[in-house]
Design a protein around this motif. Structure first.
Motif, mmCIF file in Angstrom:
data_model
loop_
_atom_site.group_PDB
_atom_site.id
_atom_site.type_symbol
_atom_site.label_atom_id
_atom_site.label_comp_id
_atom_site.label_asym_id
_atom_site.label_seq_id
_atom_site.Cartn_x
_atom_site.Cartn_y
_atom_site.Cartn_z
ATOM 1 N N GLY A 182 -9.500 -4.005 -6.628
ATOM 2 C CA GLY A 182 -9.448 -3.183 -7.836
ATOM 3 C C GLY A 182 -9.552 -1.690 -7.628
ATOM 4 O O GLY A 182 -9.592 -0.936 -8.600
ATOM 5 N N TYR A 183 -9.581 -1.231 -6.377
ATOM 6 C CA TYR A 183 -9.589 0.213 -6.119
ATOM 7 C C TYR A 183 -8.164 0.714 -6.322
ATOM 8 O O TYR A 183 -7.228 0.235 -5.694
ATOM 9 N N LYS A 184 -7.995 1.687 -7.217
ATOM 10 C CA LYS A 184 -6.656 2.058 -7.685
ATOM 11 C C LYS A 184 -5.997 3.194 -6.916
ATOM 12 O O LYS A 184 -4.782 3.271 -6.857
ATOM 13 N N ASN A 185 -6.767 4.094 -6.354
ATOM 14 C CA ASN A 185 -6.204 5.306 -5.745
ATOM 15 C C ASN A 185 -6.442 5.359 -4.240
ATOM 16 O O ASN A 185 -7.050 6.288 -3.728
ATOM 17 N N VAL A 186 -5.955 4.343 -3.561
ATOM 18 C CA VAL A 186 -6.161 4.230 -2.118
ATOM 19 C C VAL A 186 -4.837 4.483 -1.403
ATOM 20 O O VAL A 186 -3.815 3.891 -1.747
ATOM 21 N N LYS A 187 -4.862 5.383 -0.424
ATOM 22 C CA LYS A 187 -3.673 5.680 0.377
ATOM 23 C C LYS A 187 -4.036 5.597 1.852
ATOM 24 O O LYS A 187 -5.198 5.733 2.225
ATOM 25 N N VAL A 188 -3.025 5.394 2.672
ATOM 26 C CA VAL A 188 -3.192 5.333 4.125
ATOM 27 C C VAL A 188 -2.517 6.551 4.739
ATOM 28 O O VAL A 188 -1.376 6.874 4.400
ATOM 29 N N VAL A 222 0.834 -1.213 0.000
ATOM 30 C CA VAL A 222 0.000 0.000 0.000
ATOM 31 C C VAL A 222 0.862 1.255 0.000
ATOM 32 O O VAL A 222 2.047 1.213 0.311
ATOM 33 N N SER A 223 0.230 2.373 -0.352
ATOM 34 C CA SER A 223 0.918 3.667 -0.362
ATOM 35 C C SER A 223 0.497 4.466 0.859
ATOM 36 O O SER A 223 -0.677 4.456 1.241
ATOM 37 N N TYR A 224 1.449 5.184 1.411
ATOM 38 C CA TYR A 224 1.190 6.010 2.590
ATOM 39 C C TYR A 224 1.293 7.483 2.218
ATOM 40 O O TYR A 224 1.985 7.851 1.276
ATOM 41 N N ASN A 229 -12.006 4.098 -9.226
ATOM 42 C CA ASN A 229 -11.018 5.115 -9.579
ATOM 43 C C ASN A 229 -10.996 6.295 -8.604
ATOM 44 O O ASN A 229 -10.199 7.217 -8.784
ATOM 45 N N SER A 230 -11.868 6.286 -7.612
ATOM 46 C CA SER A 230 -11.935 7.396 -6.656
ATOM 47 C C SER A 230 -10.662 7.497 -5.823
ATOM 48 O O SER A 230 -10.072 6.473 -5.453
ATOM 49 N N LYS A 231 -10.277 8.723 -5.529
ATOM 50 C CA LYS A 231 -9.144 8.951 -4.642
ATOM 51 C C LYS A 231 -9.647 8.858 -3.209
ATOM 52 O O LYS A 231 -10.597 9.541 -2.833
#
Length: 158
Positions: free
Chosen positions: A124-130, A43-45, A100-102
């Motif tokens: 499949g959610y592409k723009n997920v950040k923590v 995941v991206s932070y 595609n939602s951020k």
């Protein structure tokens, strides 16, 4: 008799295949912490500072992965409560959210939101950040919080 042999051989092959599949240790992790480590690598932070900037511009959905009782005691402004235990099932109930939602996810410190983001990415959610550090670090930085939830979107557990 020939049909019985074919049936027995088929059953033996299926059972053998099942044992082979169940013994695939690459699928399993040995502890909750190993699962977190695996999820962290996928995941991206985002920093609290960067998150606050995105929130102020209303460029992302803010998803609080904590339990409803925690959410009611305080949460980020404009946050939507979708608890960790149901997020994979209920994320599609959040208005205006698509694959595609951020989104920026947070919880108390980052564990639950990391697992949530990991599974949403797998779905499949592409723009997920923590948000690194979660609600604890947000409060420590003295950023605004809301204590009520009137008019807030709350995604129920069931």
């Amino acid at each position: 008799m020939k049909k019985n042999k074919i049936l027995l051989v088929s059953i033996f092959i299926m059972i053998s295949f099942s044992f082979i599949m169940c013994s695939d240790k690459s699928f399993y992790v040995s502890s909750f912490y190993d699962l977190i480590i695996e999820a962290k690598s996928k995941v991206s932070y985002i920093s609290i500072k960067k998150a606050k900037l995105l929130f102020s511009k209303k460029q992302v959905k803010i998803i609080d992965c904590r339990e409803p009782g925690e959410f009611k005691k305080g949460h980020l402004p404009f946050a939507i409560n979708v608890p960790r235990g149901v997020i994979e099932k209920m994320i599609n109930k959040v208005p205006n959210v698509s694959k595609n939602s951020k989104m920026v996810l947070y919880c108390k410190k980052s564990g639950r939101s990391t697992l949530s983001a990991y599974n949403l990415k797998r779905l499949g959610y592409k723009n997920v950040k923590v948000m690194k550090g979660g609600f604890t670090e947000w409060k420590k930085a003295l950023h605004p919080i809301e204590m009520d939830y009137k008019g807030k979107i709350f995604i129920p557990r069931y």
